[in-house]
Design a protein around this motif. Structure first.
Motif, PDB file in Angstrom:
ATOM      1  N   ASP A  47      32.857  27.558  48.964  1.00  0.00           N
ATOM      2  CA  ASP A  47      33.323  26.974  50.557  1.00  0.00           C
ATOM      3  C   ASP A  47      33.744  25.431  50.303  1.00  0.00           C
ATOM      4  OD1 ASP A  47      33.742  26.022  52.983  1.00  0.00           O
ATOM      5  OD2 ASP A  47      31.775  26.579  53.672  1.00  0.00           O
ATOM      6  N   PRO A  48      34.962  24.840  50.128  1.00  0.00           N
ATOM      7  CA  PRO A  48      35.436  23.786  49.639  1.00  0.00           C
ATOM      8  C   PRO A  48      34.955  22.733  50.980  1.00  0.00           C
ATOM      9  CG  PRO A  48      37.324  25.069  49.310  1.00  0.00           C
ATOM     10  CD  PRO A  48      36.107  25.799  50.046  1.00  0.00           C
ATOM     11  N   VAL A  49      34.938  23.254  52.334  1.00  0.00           N
ATOM     12  CA  VAL A  49      34.516  22.352  53.186  1.00  0.00           C
ATOM     13  C   VAL A  49      33.118  22.073  53.399  1.00  0.00           C
ATOM     14  CG1 VAL A  49      33.965  22.412  55.837  1.00  0.00           C
ATOM     15  CG2 VAL A  49      36.274  23.363  54.859  1.00  0.00           C
ATOM     16  N   ALA A  50      32.187  22.923  52.773  1.00  0.00           N
ATOM     17  CA  ALA A  50      30.976  22.652  52.643  1.00  0.00           C
ATOM     18  C   ALA A  50      30.504  21.539  51.726  1.00  0.00           C
ATOM     19  CB  ALA A  50      29.917  23.992  52.260  1.00  0.00           C
ATOM     20  N   GLU A  51      31.498  21.404  50.704  1.00  0.00           N
ATOM     21  CA  GLU A  51      31.246  20.488  49.519  1.00  0.00           C
ATOM     22  C   GLU A  51      31.554  19.064  50.119  1.00  0.00           C
ATOM     23  OE1 GLU A  51      30.270  20.850  46.821  1.00  0.00           O
ATOM     24  OE2 GLU A  51      30.288  22.809  46.601  1.00  0.00           O
ATOM     25  N   VAL A  52      32.595  19.237  51.236  1.00  0.00           N
ATOM     26  CA  VAL A  52      32.859  17.772  52.101  1.00  0.00           C
ATOM     27  C   VAL A  52      31.540  17.450  52.906  1.00  0.00           C
ATOM     28  CG1 VAL A  52      34.258  16.667  53.742  1.00  0.00           C
ATOM     29  CG2 VAL A  52      35.189  18.169  51.721  1.00  0.00           C
ATOM     30  N   GLU A  53      30.971  18.493  53.587  1.00  0.00           N
ATOM     31  CA  GLU A  53      30.026  18.116  54.627  1.00  0.00           C
ATOM     32  C   GLU A  53      28.940  17.682  53.811  1.00  0.00           C
ATOM     33  OE1 GLU A  53      29.856  22.026  56.579  1.00  0.00           O
ATOM     34  OE2 GLU A  53      31.387  21.705  57.950  1.00  0.00           O
ATOM     35  N   ALA A  54      28.596  18.118  52.717  1.00  0.00           N
ATOM     36  CA  ALA A  54      27.396  17.621  51.948  1.00  0.00           C
ATOM     37  C   ALA A  54      27.297  16.189  51.487  1.00  0.00           C
ATOM     38  CB  ALA A  54      27.294  18.398  50.740  1.00  0.00           C
ATOM     39  N   GLN A  55      28.495  15.575  51.533  1.00  0.00           N
ATOM     40  CA  GLN A  55      28.785  14.082  51.364  1.00  0.00           C
ATOM     41  C   GLN A  55      29.117  13.303  52.825  1.00  0.00           C
ATOM     42  OE1 GLN A  55      31.131  13.388  47.717  1.00  0.00           O
ATOM     43  NE2 GLN A  55      31.928  15.496  48.348  1.00  0.00           N
ATOM     44  N   GLY A  56      28.748  13.657  53.919  1.00  0.00           N
ATOM     45  CA  GLY A  56      29.033  12.937  55.170  1.00  0.00           C
ATOM     46  C   GLY A  56      28.422  11.501  55.107  1.00  0.00           C
ATOM     47  N   ASP A  57      27.243  11.575  54.437  1.00  0.00           N
ATOM     48  CA  ASP A  57      26.564   9.962  54.301  1.00  0.00           C
ATOM     49  C   ASP A  57      27.514   9.166  53.497  1.00  0.00           C
ATOM     50  OD1 ASP A  57      24.652  10.719  56.018  1.00  0.00           O
ATOM     51  OD2 ASP A  57      23.170  11.291  54.760  1.00  0.00           O
ATOM     52  N   ARG A  58      27.912   9.784  52.337  1.00  0.00           N
ATOM     53  CA  ARG A  58      28.918   9.027  51.333  1.00  0.00           C
ATOM     54  C   ARG A  58      29.962   8.417  52.202  1.00  0.00           C
ATOM     55  NH1 ARG A  58      29.335   9.186  45.607  1.00  0.00           N
ATOM     56  NH2 ARG A  58      28.743  11.565  45.695  1.00  0.00           N
ATOM     57  N   THR A  59      30.843   9.219  52.792  1.00  0.00           N
ATOM     58  CA  THR A  59      31.880   8.911  53.367  1.00  0.00           C
ATOM     59  C   THR A  59      31.515   7.598  54.269  1.00  0.00           C
ATOM     60  OG1 THR A  59      32.562  11.240  53.516  1.00  0.00           O
ATOM     61  CG2 THR A  59      33.769   9.685  54.881  1.00  0.00           C
ATOM     62  N   ALA A  60      30.743   7.632  55.238  1.00  0.00           N
ATOM     63  CA  ALA A  60      30.194   6.669  56.182  1.00  0.00           C
ATOM     64  C   ALA A  60      29.909   5.324  55.450  1.00  0.00           C
ATOM     65  CB  ALA A  60      29.097   7.177  57.206  1.00  0.00           C
ATOM     66  N   ARG A  61      28.993   5.668  54.441  1.00  0.00           N
ATOM     67  CA  ARG A  61      28.350   4.370  53.571  1.00  0.00           C
ATOM     68  C   ARG A  61      29.722   3.570  52.990  1.00  0.00           C
ATOM     69  NH1 ARG A  61      27.368   4.269  48.539  1.00  0.00           N
ATOM     70  NH2 ARG A  61      27.276   6.581  48.218  1.00  0.00           N
ATOM     71  N   VAL A  62      30.476   4.475  52.269  1.00  0.00           N
ATOM     72  CA  VAL A  62      31.551   3.530  51.350  1.00  0.00           C
ATOM     73  C   VAL A  62      32.503   3.019  52.406  1.00  0.00           C
ATOM     74  CG1 VAL A  62      33.472   3.982  49.931  1.00  0.00           C
ATOM     75  CG2 VAL A  62      31.109   5.211  49.451  1.00  0.00           C
ATOM     76  N   SER A  63      32.992   3.991  53.301  1.00  0.00           N
ATOM     77  CA  SER A  63      34.037   3.389  54.391  1.00  0.00           C
ATOM     78  C   SER A  63      33.237   2.100  55.120  1.00  0.00           C
ATOM     79  CB  SER A  63      34.127   4.562  55.635  1.00  0.00           C
ATOM     80  OG  SER A  63      34.969   5.653  54.784  1.00  0.00           O
ATOM     81  N   GLN A  64      32.045   2.405  55.570  1.00  0.00           N
ATOM     82  CA  GLN A  64      31.539   1.031  56.252  1.00  0.00           C
ATOM     83  C   GLN A  64      31.229  -0.171  55.564  1.00  0.00           C
ATOM     84  OE1 GLN A  64      30.825   1.242  59.569  1.00  0.00           O
ATOM     85  NE2 GLN A  64      30.649  -0.976  59.487  1.00  0.00           N
ATOM     86  N   GLN A  65      31.224  -0.107  54.064  1.00  0.00           N
ATOM     87  CA  GLN A  65      30.976  -1.317  53.166  1.00  0.00           C
ATOM     88  C   GLN A  65      32.385  -1.724  53.034  1.00  0.00           C
ATOM     89  OE1 GLN A  65      28.039  -2.934  51.362  1.00  0.00           O
ATOM     90  NE2 GLN A  65      29.775  -3.934  51.900  1.00  0.00           N
ATOM     91  N   ILE A  66      33.167  -0.987  52.941  1.00  0.00           N
ATOM     92  CA  ILE A  66      34.813  -1.679  52.439  1.00  0.00           C
ATOM     93  C   ILE A  66      35.236  -2.190  53.835  1.00  0.00           C
ATOM     94  CG2 ILE A  66      36.940  -1.023  52.128  1.00  0.00           C
ATOM     95  CD1 ILE A  66      35.903   1.059  50.122  1.00  0.00           C
ATOM     96  N   TRP A  67      34.695  -1.620  55.052  1.00  0.00           N
ATOM     97  CA  TRP A  67      35.070  -2.419  56.564  1.00  0.00           C
ATOM     98  C   TRP A  67      34.481  -3.755  56.345  1.00  0.00           C
ATOM     99  CZ3 TRP A  67      32.631  -4.123  60.969  1.00  0.00           C
ATOM    100  CH2 TRP A  67      33.289  -4.133  61.961  1.00  0.00           C
ATOM    101  N   ASP A  68      33.153  -3.880  56.076  1.00  0.00           N
ATOM    102  CA  ASP A  68      32.360  -5.176  56.039  1.00  0.00           C
ATOM    103  C   ASP A  68      33.105  -6.056  55.127  1.00  0.00           C
ATOM    104  OD1 ASP A  68      30.492  -3.997  57.738  1.00  0.00           O
ATOM    105  OD2 ASP A  68      28.992  -3.547  56.235  1.00  0.00           O
TER     106      ASP A  68
END
Length: 472
Positions: free
Chosen positions: A24-45
């Protein structure tokens, strides 16, 4: 009666290894939700400008190395550009990542106008572009690893999209020549995988030099560089009347003097020229240069110019675009929590008559082949290898790019959700491309036909080196 819409899907499944079908490729993405938010927010900062994204680029490289990717930094003579690869054999699928911010527009993550002290902001959502693409690349890597599917996944770290044309230098260096398919996405106020083209563009800083003198005591001794800029602007504004409908010309005066009583001996104006046809951009540019020369002649000044960037238009690939549209529709749109909806409603009030129903974030727009009036250096990549993109509702419906509302949403959970949706679409698309040779071949055939047998790549920025200091 046969359901013809199912035939490509059935054919794809028959050619796909059993392990790949059940993973399930989608499950691999869902498992990384925290990474997406953390990295996106840090680069935004950090909100780093083009070619100055040292921390943002470094963060992405660190994340990829921790997942086993081989990283090559400083590619195409750009310190903040990089290429990260995992895998062996099989097709090479590339995912693009951007991470530069825009100058002169800052905003907190509040739903009302509240400037930050930073002075720059992610008004085009490139922080989300980075976070979502990172997650997708890692999800694809994990899917390849678990299924044993042969193939290589690459993430290209591409700096300075906003006026710096980072991808053009990478394309010019041949870094996409061995890529089978390139995938990208962008922040937006809607969900769409439409085959959307873009405008070609070129920019330059026109620098006028004159003679300083006392503006009241000795005006006859001076020659105003600002007069040269204003004369050029006047002629170009008259030129607009005699251009085709797709033409876009805009400028800012970046320097015009310091005091009214001192005739300025230096002034600079920064121009963009855009059109759907790269050849027309070049023709318009000849007229722009003529206006600059005429302005200098008429004002007794001298002028020179430096081309800063230039992008070819996006070459759409409908084989890939229709497939991406199917992926996006299978995923659906964005669902707000009650708290997110309240935040979005407050943002929406700032749009006045341009406000859109918030429910639009939960929809996928109809598929169509359209002309977009923005420009992107993804265009040059699309002439090097078949390329497809997707847009997701990272912003409140009705939001324009390069606005404070876009900055706010790009630093909010609404933006993070959009990045996750994009990552899922990219990962699903990559999984099919690795296992569906027929689709890859069809995309390549369409690409070759669109370019033509005699195609030769021409960069609209010429042979100049990357303008690493254009934001300083």
């Amino acid at each position: 009666m046969k359901n013809l819409a199912l035939i490509p899907l059935v054919a794809a499944c028959l050619s796909t290894p059993l392990a790949a079908q059940t993973a399930d490729p989608v499950a691999e993405v869902e498992a990384q939700g925290d990474r997406t938010a953390r990295v996106s927010q840090q680069i935004w900062d950090w909100a780093e400008l083009g070619y100055l994204e040292n921390r943002s680029s470094g963060l992405l490289q660190d994340e990829l190395q921790s997942e086993g990717f081989q990283v090559e930094a400083g590619i195409a003579d750009i310190p903040t550009a990089f290429l990260a690869e995992w895998g062996e054999g099989g097709p090479v699928i590339a995912i693009l990542a951007e991470y530069d911010a825009l100058p002169g527009i800052s905003q907190t993550a509040a739903p009302t106008r509240e400037q930050s002290e930073h002075g720059a902001g992610h008004a085009c959502g490139h922080n989300l572009f980075a976070g979502g693409s990172l997650t997708a690349a890692i999800a694809v890597k994990r899917w390849l690893e678990k299924t044993g599917t042969p193939g290589r996944i690459r993430l290209y770290g591409t700096p300075a999209e906003e006026g710096g044309s980072g991808k053009v230098y990478m394309t010019r260096a041949g870094l996409f020549d061995d890529v089978d398919i390139a995938l990208h996405w962008h922040a937006a106020d809607e969900n769409s995988a439409a085959a959307r083209t873009s405008l070609a563009n070129r920019s330059a800083k026109f620098r006028f030099r004159g003679i300083s003198a006392h503006a009241a005591g000795a005006p006859e001794r001076g020659r105003s560089a600002l007069d040269g800029v204003e004369a050029m602007n006047m002629m170009v504004n008259m030129m607009r009347e005699h251009t085709s409908m797709d033409t876009r010309i805009h400028y800012v005066i970046t320097e015009g003097g310091s005091a009214p009583n001192v005739i300025p001996d230096f002034a600079e104006v920064f121009y963009y020229v855009r059109h759907s046809d790269a050849a027309e951009v070049q023709a318009l540019w000849t007229r722009l240069e003529a206006a600059a020369k005429g302005a200098a002649m008429g004002t007794g000044t001298e002028v020179e110019w430096e081309v800063i960037h230039g992008n070819n238009p996006l070459l759409v690939n409908e084989t890939l675009a229709r497939a991406m549209d199917r992926k996006l529709r299978s995923l659906g749109g964005i669902e707000y929590t009650a708290e997110e909806r309240a935040w979005a409603e407050e943002i929406s009030t700032s749009f006045g008559e341009n406000a859109e129903p918030l429910e639009e974030a939960g929809k996928v727009q109809p598929y169509a082949k359209t002309l977009g009036y923005g420009s992107t250096d993804v265009g040059d990549v699309s002439w090097a290898t078949p390329t497809v993109g997707v847009r997701t509702a990272t912003w409140v419906p009705g939001t324009s790019a390069h606005s404070w509302q876009a900055v706010a949403a790009s630093g909010h959970s609404i933006g993070h959700k959009g990045a996750q949706l994009a990552a899922k679409a990219l990962t699903l698309m990559a999984a099919e491309l690795y296992t569906n040779e027929e689709m890859r071949n069809a995309a390549r055939a369409e690409f070759d036909a669109a370019r033509g047998e005699d195609y030769e790549y021409v960069s609209l920025l010429g042979d100049r080196d990357p303008p690493l200091d254009y934001r300083e």
